[in-house]
Design a protein around this motif. Structure first.
Motif, PDB file in Angstrom:
ATOM      1  N   GLU A  85       0.824  -1.216   0.000  1.00 30.14           N
ATOM      2  CA  GLU A  85       0.000   0.000   0.000  1.00 30.14           C
ATOM      3  C   GLU A  85       0.851   1.256   0.000  1.00 30.14           C
ATOM      4  O   GLU A  85       0.477   2.274  -0.571  1.00 30.14           O
ATOM      5  N   ALA A  86       2.003   1.191   0.633  1.00 30.54           N
ATOM      6  CA  ALA A  86       2.886   2.360   0.726  1.00 30.54           C
ATOM      7  C   ALA A  86       3.931   2.388  -0.377  1.00 30.54           C
ATOM      8  O   ALA A  86       4.764   3.301  -0.406  1.00 30.54           O
ATOM      9  N   ASN A  87       3.898   1.400  -1.284  1.00 30.51           N
ATOM     10  CA  ASN A  87       4.893   1.293  -2.356  1.00 30.51           C
ATOM     11  C   ASN A  87       6.316   1.242  -1.802  1.00 30.51           C
ATOM     12  O   ASN A  87       7.237   1.875  -2.332  1.00 30.51           O
ATOM     13  N   ILE A  88       6.489   0.516  -0.711  1.00 32.70           N
ATOM     14  CA  ILE A  88       7.802   0.375  -0.086  1.00 32.70           C
ATOM     15  C   ILE A  88       8.494  -0.853  -0.653  1.00 32.70           C
ATOM     16  O   ILE A  88       7.963  -1.963  -0.617  1.00 32.70           O
ATOM     17  N   GLU A  89       9.671  -0.655  -1.191  1.00 35.13           N
ATOM     18  CA  GLU A  89      10.447  -1.752  -1.751  1.00 35.13           C
ATOM     19  C   GLU A  89      11.053  -2.581  -0.624  1.00 35.13           C
ATOM     20  O   GLU A  89      11.568  -2.035   0.358  1.00 35.13           O
ATOM     21  N   VAL A  90      10.988  -3.890  -0.756  1.00 40.47           N
ATOM     22  CA  VAL A  90      11.601  -4.794   0.217  1.00 40.47           C
ATOM     23  C   VAL A  90      12.772  -5.466  -0.481  1.00 40.47           C
ATOM     24  O   VAL A  90      12.578  -6.350  -1.310  1.00 40.47           O
ATOM     25  N   PRO A  91      14.003  -5.034  -0.186  1.00 42.42           N
ATOM     26  CA  PRO A  91      15.152  -5.595  -0.910  1.00 42.42           C
ATOM     27  C   PRO A  91      15.410  -7.041  -0.541  1.00 42.42           C
ATOM     28  O   PRO A  91      15.040  -7.517   0.536  1.00 42.42           O
ATOM     29  N   GLY A  92      16.063  -7.748  -1.449  1.00 41.41           N
ATOM     30  CA  GLY A  92      16.420  -9.138  -1.182  1.00 41.41           C
ATOM     31  C   GLY A  92      15.215 -10.046  -1.157  1.00 41.41           C
ATOM     32  O   GLY A  92      14.224  -9.839  -1.868  1.00 41.41           O
ATOM     33  N   GLU A  93      15.258 -11.057  -0.324  1.00 39.16           N
ATOM     34  CA  GLU A  93      14.166 -12.010  -0.198  1.00 39.16           C
ATOM     35  C   GLU A  93      13.051 -11.389   0.629  1.00 39.16           C
ATOM     36  O   GLU A  93      13.247 -11.028   1.792  1.00 39.16           O
ATOM     37  N   ARG A  94      11.870 -11.275   0.024  1.00 33.81           N
ATOM     38  CA  ARG A  94      10.789 -10.518   0.647  1.00 33.81           C
ATOM     39  C   ARG A  94      10.404 -11.072   2.019  1.00 33.81           C
ATOM     40  O   ARG A  94      10.157 -10.323   2.957  1.00 33.81           O
ATOM     41  N   TRP A  95      10.373 -12.383   2.157  1.00 34.50           N
ATOM     42  CA  TRP A  95       9.921 -12.987   3.412  1.00 34.50           C
ATOM     43  C   TRP A  95      10.814 -12.596   4.580  1.00 34.50           C
ATOM     44  O   TRP A  95      10.357 -12.502   5.723  1.00 34.50           O
ATOM     45  N   SER A  96      12.093 -12.353   4.297  1.00 37.31           N
ATOM     46  CA  SER A  96      13.013 -12.021   5.379  1.00 37.31           C
ATOM     47  C   SER A  96      13.145 -10.522   5.600  1.00 37.31           C
ATOM     48  O   SER A  96      13.631 -10.091   6.649  1.00 37.31           O
ATOM     49  N   GLY A  97      12.699  -9.712   4.632  1.00 38.09           N
ATOM     50  CA  GLY A  97      12.884  -8.268   4.749  1.00 38.09           C
ATOM     51  C   GLY A  97      11.686  -7.507   5.251  1.00 38.09           C
ATOM     52  O   GLY A  97      11.796  -6.323   5.592  1.00 38.09           O
ATOM     53  N   LEU A  98      10.513  -8.149   5.290  1.00 36.19           N
ATOM     54  CA  LEU A  98       9.308  -7.442   5.726  1.00 36.19           C
ATOM     55  C   LEU A  98       9.405  -7.016   7.192  1.00 36.19           C
ATOM     56  O   LEU A  98      10.039  -7.692   8.003  1.00 36.19           O
ATOM     57  N   PRO A  99       8.770  -5.905   7.557  1.00 39.25           N
ATOM     58  CA  PRO A  99       8.765  -5.478   8.969  1.00 39.25           C
ATOM     59  C   PRO A  99       8.083  -6.519   9.848  1.00 39.25           C
ATOM     60  O   PRO A  99       7.088  -7.127   9.471  1.00 39.25           O
ATOM     61  N   THR A 100       8.633  -6.723  11.033  1.00 41.27           N
ATOM     62  CA  THR A 100       8.060  -7.634  12.020  1.00 41.27           C
ATOM     63  C   THR A 100       8.160  -6.968  13.391  1.00 41.27           C
ATOM     64  O   THR A 100       8.849  -5.966  13.560  1.00 41.27           O
ATOM     65  N   MET A 101       7.488  -7.548  14.370  1.00 41.13           N
ATOM     66  CA  MET A 101       7.613  -7.035  15.732  1.00 41.13           C
ATOM     67  C   MET A 101       9.073  -7.037  16.166  1.00 41.13           C
ATOM     68  O   MET A 101       9.544  -6.086  16.814  1.00 41.13           O
ATOM     69  N   ALA A 102       9.790  -8.112  15.826  1.00 35.77           N
ATOM     70  CA  ALA A 102      11.201  -8.201  16.212  1.00 35.77           C
ATOM     71  C   ALA A 102      12.018  -7.073  15.596  1.00 35.77           C
ATOM     72  O   ALA A 102      12.914  -6.514  16.237  1.00 35.77           O
ATOM     73  N   LYS A 103      11.721  -6.719  14.348  1.00 33.18           N
ATOM     74  CA  LYS A 103      12.481  -5.647  13.702  1.00 33.18           C
ATOM     75  C   LYS A 103      12.161  -4.285  14.315  1.00 33.18           C
ATOM     76  O   LYS A 103      13.037  -3.414  14.404  1.00 33.18           O
ATOM     77  N   PHE A 104      10.922  -4.072  14.749  1.00 30.10           N
ATOM     78  CA  PHE A 104      10.605  -2.818  15.426  1.00 30.10           C
ATOM     79  C   PHE A 104      11.364  -2.719  16.751  1.00 30.10           C
ATOM     80  O   PHE A 104      11.859  -1.643  17.117  1.00 30.10           O
ATOM     81  N   LEU A 105      11.461  -3.825  17.472  1.00 27.11           N
ATOM     82  CA  LEU A 105      12.213  -3.826  18.729  1.00 27.11           C
ATOM     83  C   LEU A 105      13.703  -3.671  18.448  1.00 27.11           C
ATOM     84  O   LEU A 105      14.409  -2.956  19.164  1.00 27.11           O
ATOM     85  N   ARG A 106      14.178  -4.318  17.399  1.00 30.00           N
ATOM     86  CA  ARG A 106      15.588  -4.187  17.017  1.00 30.00           C
ATOM     87  C   ARG A 106      15.899  -2.746  16.631  1.00 30.00           C
ATOM     88  O   ARG A 106      16.943  -2.201  17.014  1.00 30.00           O
ATOM     89  N   LEU A 107      15.001  -2.105  15.888  1.00 25.62           N
ATOM     90  CA  LEU A 107      15.217  -0.713  15.500  1.00 25.62           C
ATOM     91  C   LEU A 107      15.307   0.184  16.727  1.00 25.62           C
ATOM     92  O   LEU A 107      16.152   1.091  16.792  1.00 25.62           O
ATOM     93  N   ALA A 108      14.433  -0.045  17.708  1.00 24.30           N
ATOM     94  CA  ALA A 108      14.462   0.774  18.920  1.00 24.30           C
ATOM     95  C   ALA A 108      15.824   0.670  19.601  1.00 24.30           C
ATOM     96  O   ALA A 108      16.357   1.668  20.107  1.00 24.30           O
TER      97      ALA A 108
END
Length: 727
Positions: A243-266
Motif C-alpha cells: 500500500e505504501a509502495n515500499i520496496e523490500v530488498p532481497g528475499e521478501r519474506w526475510s525483509g518485511l517489517p516484524t515485531m522483532a524488527k521494530f524492537l531491534r530498531l528501537a
C-alpha cells in the motif's frame, strides 16, 4: 444532530431558549419565534440580562421589530436579535454587561456578541492550541458533545476536544453543550444561533517537528491511535508495504517489517556514535544497509567480517514508520489522525521507541492467545505460532506494570547530503555477535550503563524474531515456531531446559508436519526432551565462520523416516512415539534453534579467537585453520583429533561466573532465574528496556508517564471490513 422543530415544536423553541432542546432547534418556525406576533409569544420568558437583574417580562403586542423589547431593558436586544429600534443600536444594548467587566462578563461578551465596550470589543482569549472563530455553530461534521458536564467553560470544552483526535473545532453554550465537530469551522458559510454559542477551532498545524528540539508530549488518544496503526503493520506487513509502495530488498519474506524488527530498531537507534555522542536520536548509520549477501556467496569462505551494515534489514521497517510519522491517514484500515505525528511536534525518536514497546506488548498478547489453542488456527499467518508450554502454569504471561513511555527525545539534525532525515554517516558503535560475555558486558556497560543483570535481561529481547543469512550471514531462529511470542523461551533454550521438539519434514503419510499440528515431540515416555548445544562453523567467511550454536534435542526419531533413519524396530504406527532407548539427538532441519557467541556465553564461559569459540576442554585444536582444512570439523569432535568421535557440546565449558557489580548474582545464575520464571524476567526486562530507550538523556530531559493501556482485538486479515482499533 440538529432537531428539525416543525410547527408542533414552536412552543418548545420559545420556552427552551435556555435549554438543550432550544439550542438545537433550527428551522423556519423556530427562527421566526423571537420577532413573530403570535399567541405563543404572549408568555412569560426568561430574559437574559445582568446576572443580578434576571427577571420575567411579559411580551405583549410585539407587532413590530421588538418594539416592546427596546425599552426599558435594552439588554434584551441582543438576546432577541432586535435591531430596528433605537434602544438596540450601539452601546446601550450591552451597557448592563460592560459596567462590571469581570472574567464572567467577558465570556458573556463573546456569547452575546457585545462589541461596543471594553473587553467586548475584542474576541475572547483562546485556549491553548485554539483560535477564536466567532459566534454561532456550524452544522457540519457533528461528532458529539450534548453533555453539560463538558460545558462548564471554554477551557473544559477545549480539553474535551483535544482528547478526540478527529475533533477540529468546538462550539460552546455554557451550561448546555460543548459540541465538537470533525469538519473545519472556517469552512462554514452559515452559522446558527450566534447569540448562544462561541466557537473555537484547533490552531493551524505548526510547521512540524524541528530536528534537534525535544519532541512534544503524547496524549493517550495519540498513543491509542498509533498503537492500532502499528498492530496492523505487525499483522499485515506485506499488504501495508504494498500500500505504501515500499520496496523490500532481497528475499521478501526475510525483509518485511516484524515485531522483532521494530524492537531491534528501537535498540539500534539508541546506540552511541564513535565520538561518544548520540543515543536515541531517530537516526541510523546507513552504511551497508540494503541487500548484502546472495545465497550463492554462502559456504565459499570468500566473505570478510565487516563493521558495515549492522543496521542491515531495517530499511522497510524505517520506511513504514516514516510513512506513519508523516501521513496522518496511513495505514488504511486503522485510525486516522487530525494531523501527522510530525505535524503534532512528535520526534521520530519517540515514535521509534514507542513502536519497540508496542512490539513487546503485542508479543505478550500473542503469547497468551497461543496458550489457548492446542492446534493450528492458521498455518501461515500471525497465529501460526506453537507454544511449547501449552497446558503448563507458566504458559500465560503478564506484564508487571505498564511501560513508562518517555517523550521529549531529540532527533539528530539531518546531514545535508543525505536523501532522508533519518540517515546519518556518523559511525555508530555496536556489540559484536561473535564475542563472548566479557566483551558484550563491556560494550553495554560503556555505552548504556548496564550491569551484568541488565545485560542478560536486555538480550532477552531475542525471544522475538530470528536471524537471516542474506541480511547478517547468521541464520535460523531463537525459538522454533514461536518467534512472535514474547516470553522467557529464549532463556529456557539457553539453559537447555527440557521442552518439546518441533521438527520440519513430513509424517510417514506425506503430510507436512509444520502445517498440520502444534503438537510437540518428546521421548519414548511422551515427556519433553533434554537438549544440548553444539557450535557450528558455516564457512561463509575467509576464517571459516561465522560460528553459531545449534540446539539438539534427544527425541523419538520416527516422525519422518525419510531422513531421520531410526534403528530397525524402533517405530510403531504413532510417529510421536518410539521404543525405549531409541531416542536420538536431532536438530530442527532448516529451522534450528540457535544462539550466537554473545548469547551462549551468558551461560557458558569461553573465549573467542576471531569469532571461533575456544578455551574449553576439547576445543584446543578447533580453530580457523582446522575448520578450513576439513569440512567434517565444522562441528568440534571429542577427542579433537578424532573425526569419528562423538560431537562436542557446550557442557564441557564451565558456567559464566562474571558478576557485575562484584558480589552480585553471576550471569549464569541470572539466566537460570529467567529460565525458571517469566515473572522475574519481565520484572527486570521492563525497566532495562526503558533505560535503554532513554540512552543519551537525563531523566529531567524527558516527560515520563505510564503508557496508556488499551485492548486491541485481533483482526482477521481476510475480513474485507476489518478495521484495526484499540479501546
Amino acid at each position: 444532530m440538529v432537531l428539525r422543530c416543525g410547527a408542533p415544536w414552536s412552543l418548545v423553541c420559545v420556552l427552551g431558549l435556555f435549554t438543550k432542546i432550544g439550542a438545537l432547534c433550527r428551522d423556519a418556525a423556530c427562527d421566526a419565534v423571537p420577532s413573530a406576533s403570535s399567541a405563543l409569544v404572549q408568555r412569560k420568558l426568561l430574559v437574559a440580562g445582568d446576572a443580578s437583574q434576571m427577571e420575567l417580562r411579559e411580551a405583549e403586542g410585539n407587532t413590530g421589530d421588538c418594539q416592546s423589547w427596546c425599552s426599558p431593558n435594552p439588554s434584551t436586544c441582543t438576546f432577541n436579535e432586535c435591531k430596528a429600534c433605537a434602544g438596540c443600536d450601539g452601546m446601550p444594548h450591552c451597557a448592563g454587561w460592560c459596567e462590571h467587566n469581570t472574567k464572567d462578563w467577558s465570556a458573556k461578551c463573546a456569547m452575546w456578541t457585545c462589541q461596543d465596550c471594553g473587553a467586548c470589543n475584542s474576541s475572547p482569549s483562546s485556549p491553548n492550541g485554539y483560535t477564536y472563530v466567532g459566534t454561532g455553530y456550524c452544522d457540519g461534521g457533528y461528532i458529539g458533545g450534548w453533555d453539560t458536564a463538558d460545558a462548564v467553560d471554554i477551557e473544559t470544552c477545549a480539553q474535551k476536544c483535544s482528547s478526540e483526535l478527529n475533533c477540529k473545532f468546538f462550539s460552546l453554550q455554557v451550561g448546555a453543550t460543548c459540541s465538537r465537530y470533525s469538519s473545519v469551522a472556517g469552512n462554514c458559510t452559515t452559522r446558527f444561533r450566534p447569540n448562544q454559542y462561541v466557537t473555537f477551532g484547533k490552531a493551524p498545524a505548526r510547521p512540524g517537528y524541528v530536528a534537534g528540539e525535544p519532541g512534544a508530549a503524547w496524549s493517550p488518544e495519540h498513543q491509542k491511535a498509533i498503537r492500532a496503526k502499528l498492530i496492523r503493520v505487525f499483522q499485515e506487513s506485506d499488504a501495508v508495504c504494498r500500500e505504501a509502495n515500499i520496496e523490500v530488498p532481497g528475499e521478501r519474506w526475510s525483509g518485511l517489517p516484524t515485531m522483532a524488527k521494530f524492537l531491534r530498531l528501537a535498540f539500534h537507534d539508541c546506540m552511541k556514535y564513535a565520538d561518544g555522542t548520540g543515543g536515541c536520536d531517530g537516526c541510523l548509520e546507513w552504511k551497508g544497509v540494503g541487500g548484502r549477501y546472495t545465497r550463492d556467496q554462502h559456504g565459499k569462505k570468500q566473505l570478510n567480517v565487516s563493521d558495515d551494515g549492522h543496521h542491515n534489514g531495517l530499511r522497510p521497517t524505517v520506511e513504514i514508520l516514516e510513512k506513519i510519522y508523516t501521513d496522518p491517514n496511513f495505514p488504511p484500515k486503522a485510525p486516522g489522525l487530525w494531523q501527522s505525528p510530525k505535524e503534532s511536534g512528535f520526534s521520530r525518536a519517540d515514535l521509534w521507541a514507542f513502536a519497540g514497546m508496542v512490539a513487546v506488548e503485542h508479543g505478550i498478547h500473542l503469547n497468551n492467545l497461543a496458550c489457548h489453542k492446542l492446534d493450528l488456527d492458521d498455518a501461515h499467518g500471525i497465529l501460526s505460532q506453537c507454544h511449547p508450554r501449552v497446558g503448563e502454569p507458566d504458559c500465560e504471561v503478564a506484564a508487571p506494570r505498564p511501560f513508562h513511555f518517555a517523550s521529549g527525545r531529540k532527533d539528530c539534525v539531518p546531514d545535508p547530503t543525505a536523501d532522508q532525515p533519518y540517515k546519518t554517516f556518523k559511525t555508530e558503535l555496536h556489540p559484536d555477535p561473535g564475542a563472548n560475555a566479557a566483551s558484550t558486558l563491556a560494550y553495554f556497560k560503556r555505552d548504556f550503563g548496564f550491569n551484568a543483570r541488565e545485560t542478560v535481561a536486555i538480550l532477552g529481547a531475542h525471544t522475538l524474531g530470528r536471524v537471516h543469512n542474506t541480511i547478517s550471514l547468521h541464520q535460523y531462529t531463537w525459538k522454533t515456531r514461536s518467534a512472535m511470542l514474547f516470553n522467557n523461551g529464549y532463556f529456557r533454550n539457553l539453559a537447555s531446559k527440557e521442552d518439546w521438539y518441533y521438527p520440519t519434514g513430513s509424517f510417514p503419510n506425506g503430510t507436512n508436519i509444520r502445517t498440520a499440528t502444534c503438537r510437540g515431540f518428546g521421548n519414548s515416555r511422551g515427556e519433553r526432551a533434554p537438549a544440548r548445544w553444539k557450535p557450528h562453523a558455516f564457512y561463509h567467511l575467509t576464517n571459516g565462520g561465522p560460528v553459531q550454536w545449534l540446539q539438539e534435542k534427544k527425541v523419538c526419531p520416527c516422525f519422518d523416516p525419510s531422513w531421520t533413519r531410526p534403528d530397525e524396530g524402533c517405530c510403531n504406527d504413532d510417529p510421536f512415539s518410539c521404543k525405549a532407548g531409541c531416542e536420538e539427538y536431532r536438530i530442527v532441519l532448516g529451522m534450528d534453534e540457535t544462539m550466537l557467541n554473545s548469547d551462549m556465553s551468558l551461560y557458558r564461559q569461553f573465549s573467542t579467537n576471531d569469532g571461533i569459540p575456544a578455551g574449553c576442554p576439547g576445543l584446543e585444536d578447533w580453530n580457523s585453520e582446522a575448520i578450513k582444512s576439513d569440512w567434517r570439523l565444522r562441528s568440534p569432535r571429542i577427542p579433537s583429533n578424532d573425526v569419528h568421535g562423538d560431537s562436542w557440546d557446550s557442557s564441557h565449558c564451565p558456567f559464566t561466573t562474571i558478576a557485575d557489580p562484584p558480589g552480585s548474582t553471576p550471569m549464569y545464575r541470572v539466566v537460570e532465574e529467567y529460565a525458571d520464571s517469566n515473572e522475574k524476567f519481565f520484572a527486570d526486562f521492563f525497566p532495562v528496556l526503558e533505560k535503554m530507550l532513554m540512552n543519551g538523556y537525563n531523566a529531567s530531559d524527558l516527560v515520563v508517564t505510564p503508557m496508556a493501556s488499551h485492548a486491541c482485538p485481533y483482526q482477521d486479515p481476510h475480513d474485507w471490513h476489518r478495521h484495526y482499533s484499540c479501546s
